[in-house]
Design a protein around this motif. Sequence first.
Motif, short mmCIF file in Angstrom:
data_model
loop_
_atom_site.label_atom_id
_atom_site.label_comp_id
_atom_site.label_asym_id
_atom_site.label_seq_id
_atom_site.Cartn_x
_atom_site.Cartn_y
_atom_site.Cartn_z
N ALA A 51 50.81 -43.12 14.76
CA ALA A 51 49.94 -43.31 15.92
C ALA A 51 48.49 -42.97 15.56
O ALA A 51 47.56 -43.67 15.99
N ASP A 52 48.30 -41.91 14.79
CA ASP A 52 46.95 -41.56 14.34
C ASP A 52 46.35 -42.68 13.48
O ASP A 52 45.16 -43.00 13.60
N ALA A 53 47.19 -43.24 12.61
CA ALA A 53 46.72 -44.32 11.73
C ALA A 53 46.28 -45.53 12.55
O ALA A 53 45.23 -46.13 12.29
N GLU A 54 47.07 -45.89 13.56
CA GLU A 54 46.71 -47.03 14.40
C GLU A 54 45.42 -46.76 15.17
O GLU A 54 44.56 -47.65 15.30
N TYR A 55 45.28 -45.58 15.68
CA TYR A 55 44.06 -45.23 16.43
C TYR A 55 42.84 -45.33 15.51
O TYR A 55 41.78 -45.84 15.92
N LEU A 56 43.00 -44.85 14.28
CA LEU A 56 41.90 -44.91 13.32
C LEU A 56 41.50 -46.36 13.05
O LEU A 56 40.31 -46.71 13.04
N LEU A 57 42.49 -47.22 12.85
CA LEU A 57 42.21 -48.62 12.59
C LEU A 57 41.50 -49.27 13.77
O LEU A 57 40.50 -49.97 13.62
N GLN A 58 42.04 -49.03 14.97
CA GLN A 58 41.45 -49.62 16.17
C GLN A 58 40.00 -49.17 16.35
O GLN A 58 39.12 -49.97 16.70
N SER A 59 39.75 -47.90 16.09
CA SER A 59 38.40 -47.37 16.32
C SER A 59 37.38 -47.92 15.34
O SER A 59 36.17 -47.92 15.64
N HIS A 60 37.84 -48.39 14.18
CA HIS A 60 36.90 -48.89 13.18
C HIS A 60 36.78 -50.41 13.16
O HIS A 60 35.96 -50.95 12.41
N ALA A 81 42.87 -43.47 4.21
CA ALA A 81 43.23 -42.56 5.29
C ALA A 81 44.44 -43.07 6.06
O ALA A 81 45.35 -42.30 6.41
N VAL A 82 44.49 -44.35 6.30
CA VAL A 82 45.63 -44.95 7.00
C VAL A 82 46.91 -44.75 6.19
O VAL A 82 47.96 -44.39 6.73
N SER A 83 46.81 -44.96 4.89
CA SER A 83 47.97 -44.74 4.02
C SER A 83 48.41 -43.28 4.06
O SER A 83 49.60 -42.98 4.16
N LEU A 84 47.44 -42.36 3.99
CA LEU A 84 47.75 -40.93 4.02
C LEU A 84 48.41 -40.54 5.34
O LEU A 84 49.41 -39.82 5.36
N LEU A 85 47.87 -41.01 6.45
CA LEU A 85 48.42 -40.66 7.76
C LEU A 85 49.83 -41.22 7.93
O LEU A 85 50.72 -40.54 8.47
N PRO A 96 35.44 -52.45 15.45
CA PRO A 96 34.15 -52.99 15.89
C PRO A 96 33.03 -52.92 14.86
O PRO A 96 32.14 -53.78 14.84
N ASN A 97 33.06 -51.92 14.00
CA ASN A 97 31.96 -51.72 13.05
C ASN A 97 32.28 -52.14 11.62
O ASN A 97 31.42 -52.03 10.74
N SER A 98 33.49 -52.62 11.39
CA SER A 98 33.88 -53.01 10.04
C SER A 98 33.23 -54.35 9.67
O SER A 98 33.10 -55.24 10.51
N HIS A 99 32.83 -54.50 8.41
CA HIS A 99 32.26 -55.78 7.97
C HIS A 99 33.35 -56.81 7.72
O HIS A 99 33.06 -58.00 7.61
N THR A 100 34.62 -56.35 7.63
CA THR A 100 35.75 -57.27 7.50
C THR A 100 36.91 -56.76 8.36
O THR A 100 37.94 -56.32 7.83
N PRO A 101 36.77 -56.81 9.68
CA PRO A 101 37.81 -56.25 10.56
C PRO A 101 39.16 -56.93 10.39
O PRO A 101 40.21 -56.31 10.63
N PHE A 102 39.17 -58.19 9.95
CA PHE A 102 40.44 -58.90 9.79
C PHE A 102 41.33 -58.23 8.75
O PHE A 102 42.55 -58.37 8.82
N TYR A 103 40.74 -57.50 7.81
CA TYR A 103 41.57 -56.78 6.84
C TYR A 103 42.37 -55.68 7.53
O TYR A 103 43.57 -55.53 7.31
N PHE A 104 41.73 -54.90 8.39
CA PHE A 104 42.41 -53.82 9.09
C PHE A 104 43.43 -54.37 10.10
O PHE A 104 44.39 -53.68 10.44
N MET A 105 43.23 -55.58 10.57
CA MET A 105 44.19 -56.17 11.51
C MET A 105 45.56 -56.37 10.85
O MET A 105 46.59 -56.28 11.52
N LEU A 106 45.58 -56.65 9.55
CA LEU A 106 46.86 -56.75 8.85
C LEU A 106 47.59 -55.42 8.85
O LEU A 106 48.82 -55.37 8.99
N SER A 107 46.84 -54.33 8.71
CA SER A 107 47.47 -53.00 8.77
C SER A 107 48.01 -52.73 10.16
O SER A 107 49.08 -52.13 10.32
N LEU A 108 47.29 -53.16 11.19
CA LEU A 108 47.77 -52.99 12.56
C LEU A 108 49.03 -53.83 12.80
O LEU A 108 49.95 -53.40 13.50
N ALA A 109 49.08 -55.00 12.20
CA ALA A 109 50.29 -55.82 12.29
C ALA A 109 51.46 -55.12 11.62
O ALA A 109 52.58 -55.10 12.16
N GLY A 110 51.22 -54.52 10.47
CA GLY A 110 52.28 -53.78 9.79
C GLY A 110 52.77 -52.60 10.60
O GLY A 110 53.97 -52.32 10.64
#
Length: 433
Positions: A320-329, A309-313, A331-345
Amino acid sequence: MTAITWWQGTLAAALAQAAAQQQPLFLYWGAQWCPPCNRVKSEIFAHSAVQTLSRQMLCYQLDGDSHGAQALAAQLRLRSYPTLVLFAPDGSEITRLPCELDGERFAAALAQALAAHAAGSSAAQAMQAALSAGRALSVAEWNLLADYSWDTDEGALLGERALAPTLLALLGSGVAEVAAAAAMRLRLHALLAQASSPEQGADLLLAVCADEAVARANMDILNNYGIELIKLCARRETVAAALRDRAALWAQDFWLAAPDKLAAARLQLRMARLLAPSAGLQEVAREQVAAALDAASDGYQLHTLVNTAVSLLNEAGLGADAEYLLQSHLPNSHTPFYFMLSLAGSARRRGDTAAALDWYQHAYETAVGAATRIQWGVTYLSQLMEQASADGARIAQARQALLADLATAGADAQYQRNHAQLQKLARWPQLGF
């Protein structure tokens, strides 16, 4: 039907047990954070037909972060997450299977691999027979080669052979006369290996898209490599339109799993942008993402859905939608550090270097797993060297943390993915890695 039963213990013990029971051994090599691995768990391993077939095998998970895993992976020629290998009871490889197939197609490919083994064949034996013209291959053997995971081969089947000429040689061995579906898939692989002319590529993709059954059988290749395929074709607008229309049907297909539908939606958007960029695509992208996330069946599937979804957005210009989606997920992700790399990008694309480096740091500090921490540590340190080379204190701190992770990994730090990561730091010999 119960879930797949995974062998508990060492791989050596699993191979010994498989030999004693005269059963094939199915090996899954992956990592907790890897989106394709999570898709495999939710789409392939959860499929009832795959679970049924698993009763004919001994199944083993090799986590890339487990002790000694990278050294063992070097012996077995495993690198990309995920890699799926079927071994004979004697330890030889029967085949490597594509991780991008959906559950139904994967079950069919696994069944044909087991059948080939029962008949005394393997991908290596089938390829040798085809290339040497030693004997005619059965339809099942051609299907075994067509469904081989060339992307994760690592020389296990090819050896020193180059992929493109090998595929051309196979296509010249009479496969089209024996197994038309296998020939079509091998031709797609040959196109990706740049072994076809642009006109041949265009003819091939138009033929694939025009046939519902053929397109569906190769949905994994089209969804994952659509852009690369288009670049290798003549008449790009015509081919892109055909691929867009096929992807649009998949994106709305009730029978497809949510990850495959969302991947198709991304392909549809990419083709549409090639043809006629339009702001109207943004609202469609938002709707497709919302529908896919609502359909998530478990945490594994949600992880891969958020990634797609982040790639599609981002493709739709909705950063901005992609970042919001990452941020919102997070807290509940089993590996949040993976999504943090996308936020860094995302922060880098906005030109916010400070925020990007903070996300890279936070991702590294929260990463879990020996090999994962090395990969994330190299990423953070590399970004510091590129973006903040004057910040000696921060670089020194990151370097010391990475050295501690290397010490924890021990000898495993010098193998496979760990070794490849450390090679990235060779640009900065002053770091001493």
